[in-house]
Scaffold this motif. Structure first.
Motif, short mmCIF file in Angstrom:
data_model
loop_
_atom_site.label_atom_id
_atom_site.label_comp_id
_atom_site.label_asym_id
_atom_site.label_seq_id
_atom_site.Cartn_x
_atom_site.Cartn_y
_atom_site.Cartn_z
N THR A 305 52.11 -31.79 82.82
CA THR A 305 52.52 -31.23 84.21
C THR A 305 51.89 -32.14 85.06
OG1 THR A 305 52.59 -29.16 85.31
CG2 THR A 305 50.44 -29.72 84.27
N ILE A 351 56.11 -24.48 80.38
CA ILE A 351 55.10 -23.71 80.12
C ILE A 351 55.71 -22.05 79.73
CG2 ILE A 351 53.92 -22.94 82.05
CD1 ILE A 351 52.09 -23.28 78.38
N THR A 352 56.53 -21.46 80.60
CA THR A 352 57.14 -20.30 80.74
C THR A 352 58.04 -19.98 79.45
OG1 THR A 352 57.31 -20.44 82.95
CG2 THR A 352 58.29 -18.54 81.84
N SER A 426 59.03 -12.26 87.99
CA SER A 426 59.56 -13.50 88.43
C SER A 426 58.28 -14.46 88.39
CB SER A 426 59.49 -13.04 89.98
OG SER A 426 59.38 -14.14 90.92
N VAL A 427 58.44 -15.58 88.19
CA VAL A 427 57.56 -16.79 87.93
C VAL A 427 57.51 -18.08 88.51
CG1 VAL A 427 58.47 -17.24 85.73
CG2 VAL A 427 56.02 -17.78 86.16
N GLU A 429 56.90 -19.70 91.46
CA GLU A 429 56.63 -20.16 92.90
C GLU A 429 56.60 -18.79 93.48
OE1 GLU A 429 60.35 -21.49 94.29
OE2 GLU A 429 61.44 -20.97 92.39
N ASP A 452 55.40 -9.80 89.82
CA ASP A 452 55.35 -11.20 90.34
C ASP A 452 54.15 -11.81 89.56
OD1 ASP A 452 55.32 -13.44 91.62
OD2 ASP A 452 54.52 -12.66 93.38
N TRP A 454 51.73 -14.69 88.41
CA TRP A 454 51.11 -15.92 88.73
C TRP A 454 50.42 -16.45 87.61
CZ3 TRP A 454 46.34 -17.65 88.13
CH2 TRP A 454 46.05 -19.13 88.60
N GLN A 456 49.99 -20.69 85.42
CA GLN A 456 50.00 -22.02 85.42
C GLN A 456 50.26 -22.69 83.95
OE1 GLN A 456 46.26 -22.76 87.21
NE2 GLN A 456 47.24 -23.72 88.91
N THR A 457 50.76 -23.96 83.94
CA THR A 457 50.84 -24.47 82.60
C THR A 457 49.58 -24.54 82.00
OG1 THR A 457 52.55 -26.00 83.31
CG2 THR A 457 51.33 -26.81 81.50
N GLU A 458 48.38 -24.81 82.83
CA GLU A 458 46.94 -24.86 82.51
C GLU A 458 46.40 -23.46 81.93
OE1 GLU A 458 48.34 -25.83 85.24
OE2 GLU A 458 47.30 -27.79 85.75
N ASP A 544 45.53 -23.70 93.69
CA ASP A 544 46.33 -22.84 94.54
C ASP A 544 45.50 -22.18 95.87
OD1 ASP A 544 49.18 -22.91 93.75
OD2 ASP A 544 48.59 -21.87 92.09
N ILE A 556 49.36 -15.02 96.23
CA ILE A 556 49.30 -16.58 96.11
C ILE A 556 49.81 -16.89 97.44
CG2 ILE A 556 49.71 -18.42 94.87
CD1 ILE A 556 47.92 -16.13 93.49
N ARG A 559 50.19 -24.16 97.16
CA ARG A 559 49.25 -25.09 96.53
C ARG A 559 48.47 -25.81 97.82
NH1 ARG A 559 49.11 -26.07 91.06
NH2 ARG A 559 48.09 -27.90 91.60
N ASN A 565 56.24 -27.86 94.58
CA ASN A 565 57.11 -27.09 93.72
C ASN A 565 58.77 -26.90 94.05
OD1 ASN A 565 57.76 -24.88 91.97
ND2 ASN A 565 55.79 -24.14 92.27
N ARG A 570 56.99 -28.32 89.01
CA ARG A 570 56.01 -28.80 89.69
C ARG A 570 56.12 -30.40 89.69
NH1 ARG A 570 50.52 -26.64 86.97
NH2 ARG A 570 49.52 -28.56 87.86
#
Ligand code: WTA
Length: 700
Positions: A305, A351-352, A426-427, A429, A452, A454, A456-458, A544, A556, A559, A565, A570
């Motif tokens: 990423t 990642i999703t 929803s994911v 952004e 909604d 929130w 991250q890949t991490e 973020d 959120i 970034r 995004n 990303r």
């Protein structure tokens, strides 16, 4: 669904092979219930409090009950953000593919694991847990026969398909590390991911003190010997030449010994020396493969990423903690119940797709939809026709797609029966009000729960989302709202002080480790430390910004670094700049993100040309194609403006924030420009921008 209209290798393979029966199953494991995940006891508030104050007391029993282990762990967690040591369920051994397949096959082999919604409208293929296990084992045996060992890396460059899922699980079965590369990335990006190696000078991070065998053995470096791909892909009715891209990439990859080529279409592609027809090889193999027993902290996969600087980083996710976190969040955020059909339309290259198409749902024994197509193929009703036909209960998608679809008449939604839907997600952004309302009111008929989410890949899995929460708790539009179990958000001001109370905005950090988080960056632990733990020592910095309401809910805000995004993908602005830097006529560039109606954000490139550059339009065209071939088509800047100079500080740093202000119409309020080397540059750029806008109707 008649197999005849599905054709192609995968279906032939699934239909034509001998069954595994009970003999192929991994032996029942120690210490695992293999039942649906137990709910953590107590009210939401009590569970949140326990996970925050006593993580071991919260996560330990869950891991024991939810996962199927070979060897019990002896230590729940050993984490320290200051030294970057993150370890969960130490001493434990398990196999992820056993958790995702064998345990379900034992109980109900014929329940459907995957529904492959193919690109061709109205076509679907159902794959049972038994079939998926057999396919996975054959693929695992094929990998072994071609020299893939525990700890080796395997690159997967495939469109969304059961075989791609089997490829991931086959790696997990034999202890190989998969790197799925989104099949929209260019040959250059694929090659870079294949070639990434452990830095010999890297600090001694790879081995957790409690599990000296864990991660990858640094000697020899974890080479990527095998790439798995399709002859071609299909997307939105168009053929994507996957194999050609792999051919181009592997020319740059000396470690690749084999390319396993499966068939998605009936078209023939050139097969060279490295290429092996995958289905033919799999047909020769047994549908049984003994699972490797992996340490909790062995690497499961790498996923690349973008960050603010440098090349994309390969985040390392490990076995037990990641799987547990993906499974639990899948269950609780979406209110998944046994028998539900779970529809996450993300690509497995992100990642999703890893967490909510493959690992979370399969660990829970769910039926997971694999969506190969696009939201508007053949028309804007595609998602909802699919929801009706497959009776999808949870639908998880991206704001970009929702923004695109709401521009069409509501009738594209309304004409399909959506009564099966319970949760909408929803994911990727921030979701704007218009898209949230449309999803809630039009798609969900104002009766579905909209989450909604929130993450991250991490983070490996969802960290902030309206659910799970107390029964009937309020959900506010466009807000991720509540931290999940074990997630302790903290907002920081510019000086690194923790902001207390409500109605505050700051840098979003997480103060405590959770099982799903990435453990390091492949080959470069120092980079991991610098990227996530340096800005606010002792805290994980997400990159973020967020706002906290008086009620303690989180929103959120976007970034805070140089990551943009684009349609939920990303990208570091520096990556686009680097791709353009090789052009001989372009000594300098600066890329920024600006708001875009559909994509959320788009890239705007400012470029400086050499005096003898020739025709600027030709150079701009070349730059666009360089970015497409070095990164991916979606990375190509929507706007490119030629300027004489870039705004810089006296120390030579490009002041991107000023460019952002110009492009977003805030040039009257440039803020502090005392450090600027030559303020007249601003006037120059403003007039070039005005002229550009007049000419092309550019971004506002
Ligand atoms: C952004 C995707 C606002 C955020 C799972 C994050 C979001 C980055 C949301 C991670 C959301 C993700 N609201 N922003 N619900 N979800 N983001 O690694 O900037 O592809 O840092 O993971 O997407 O993107 P990634």
């Amino acid at each position: 669904m008649a197999a005849s209209c599905l054709g192609r290798g995968v279906v032939r393979l699934l239909g034509g092979l001998r069954g595994v029966g009970a003999r192929g199953l991994a032996a029942p494991r120690l210490w695992g219930s293999a039942s649906a995940p137990a709910a953590p006891a107590g009210s939401y508030q009590e569970r949140i409090a326990l996970a925050a104050s006593e993580p071991a007391a919260f996560w330990g029993p869950l891991a024991r009950d939810v996962l199927v282990w070979d060897t019990p762990y002896h230590t729940v967690s050993d984490c320290d953000f200051r030294s970057g040591r993150i370890g969960w369920f130490l001493g434990g051994q398990l196999n992820v593919s056993v958790n995702c397949l064998d345990q379900h096959v034992r109980k109900s082999p014929e329940s459907v694991a995957l529904i492959w919604e193919q690109d061709e409208p109205g076509t679907e293929v159902r794959i049972t847990y038994r079939e998926l296990l057999e396919t996975t084992c054959r693929l695992a045996n094929t990998l072994k026969r071609h020299g893939v060992h525990r700890g080796d890396r395997v690159a997967i460059y495939m469109s969304v398909s059961p075989l791609a899922v089997a490829a991931m699980l086959a790696c997990a079965r034999i202890g190989a590390i998969h790197t799925v590369v989104f099949a929209g990335f260019s040959a250059g990006s694929l090659a870079a991911r294949i070639n990434d190696v452990l830095q010999p000078h890297g600090p001694d991070f790879c081995q957790h003190p409690e599990q000296p065998e864990s991660r990858f053995s640094p000697e020899p470096p974890a080479k990527c010997k095998v790439v798995i791909t399709f002859n071609q892909g299909l997307r939105g009715g168009r053929v994507v030449e996957l194999k050609e891209i792999v051919d181009e990439a592997v020319k740059l990859c000396p470690t690749v010994q084999h390319v396993l080529v499966a068939h998605r279409t009936d078209n023939k592609v050139h097969m060279g020396d490295l290429d092996i027809p995958l289905e033919q090889e799999m047909a020769k193999e047994e549908p049984v493969c003994a699972p490797e027993s992996m340490g909790s902290e062995d690497t499961l996969f790498l996923l690349y990423t973008s960050g603010s600087t440098g090349t994309p980083k390969g985040l390392v996710h490990t076995q037990a903690g990641y799987l547990l976190y993906a499974a639990l969040t899948h269950r609780f955020v979406f209110d998944y119940r046994p028998g539900d059909v779970f529809g996450c339309v993300a690509d497995i290259g992100w990642i999703t797709g890893h967490s909510y198409v493959v690992y979370g749902p399969l660990c829970n024994g769910a039926t997971s939809v694999l969506f190969e197509s696009t939201p508007v193929y053949p028309d804007a009703g595609r998602y909802w026709e699919m929801v009706q036909r497959l009776k999808i209960n949870q639908f998880y998608g991206s704001p970009t797609a929702f923004r695109l679809l709401l521009k069409f008449e509501d009738s594209w939604v309304k004409k399909y029966d959506r009564s099966s839907l319970r949760t909408l997600g929803s994911v990727g952004e921030p979701i704007n009000h218009e898209a949230w309302e449309w999803l809630h009111r039009v798609v969900g008929d104002s009766r579905c729960t909209l989450v909604d989410t929130w993450w991250q890949t991490e983070t490996g899995g969802i960290c902030i989302s309206p659910r799970p929460s107390e029964e009937g708790a309020e959900i506010l539009p466009c807000m991720a709202m509540r931290p999940l179990f074990g997630i302790v958000p903290v907002l920081m001001d510019e000086k690194g002080n923790v902001l207390k109370g409500g109605d505050v905005s700051g840098a979003l950090c997480l103060s405590q480790a959770w099982p799903g988080m990435a453990r390091t960056i492949f080959g470069d632990h120092q980079r991991f430390m610098d990227a996530y733990f340096k800005a606010y020592p002792g805290y994980y910095f997400t990159g973020d910004g967020a706002y906290r309401t008086e009620d303690g809910y989180y929103q959120i805000t976007g970034r805070m670094d140089d990551v943009i995004n684009i349609s939920g993908h990303r990208l570091g602005t520096a990556e686009i700049e680097d791709a353009m830097a090789d052009h001989p006529a372009v000594p300098e560039t600066a890329v920024i993100g600006y708001p875009h109606d559909i994509k959320g954000e788009a890239a705007f490139a400012f470029i400086v040309l050499k005096d003898d550059a020739g025709d600027a339009d030709v150079v701009v065209k070349e730059l666009r194609s360089v970015v497409a071939s070095k990164i991916a088509k979606y990375a190509v800047p929507d706007q490119v403006l030629v300027v004489k100079r870039l705004p810089k500080t006296r120390s030579g740093k490009v002041m991107r924030r000023l460019l952002r202000k110009i492009v977003t119409g805030r040039a009257q309020d440039l803020g502090d420009i005392t450090t600027m080397e030559d303020p007249t540059v601003i006037t120059e750029i403003l007039s070039a921008y005005q002229e550009y806008k007049d000419k092309s109707g550019a971004a506002q």
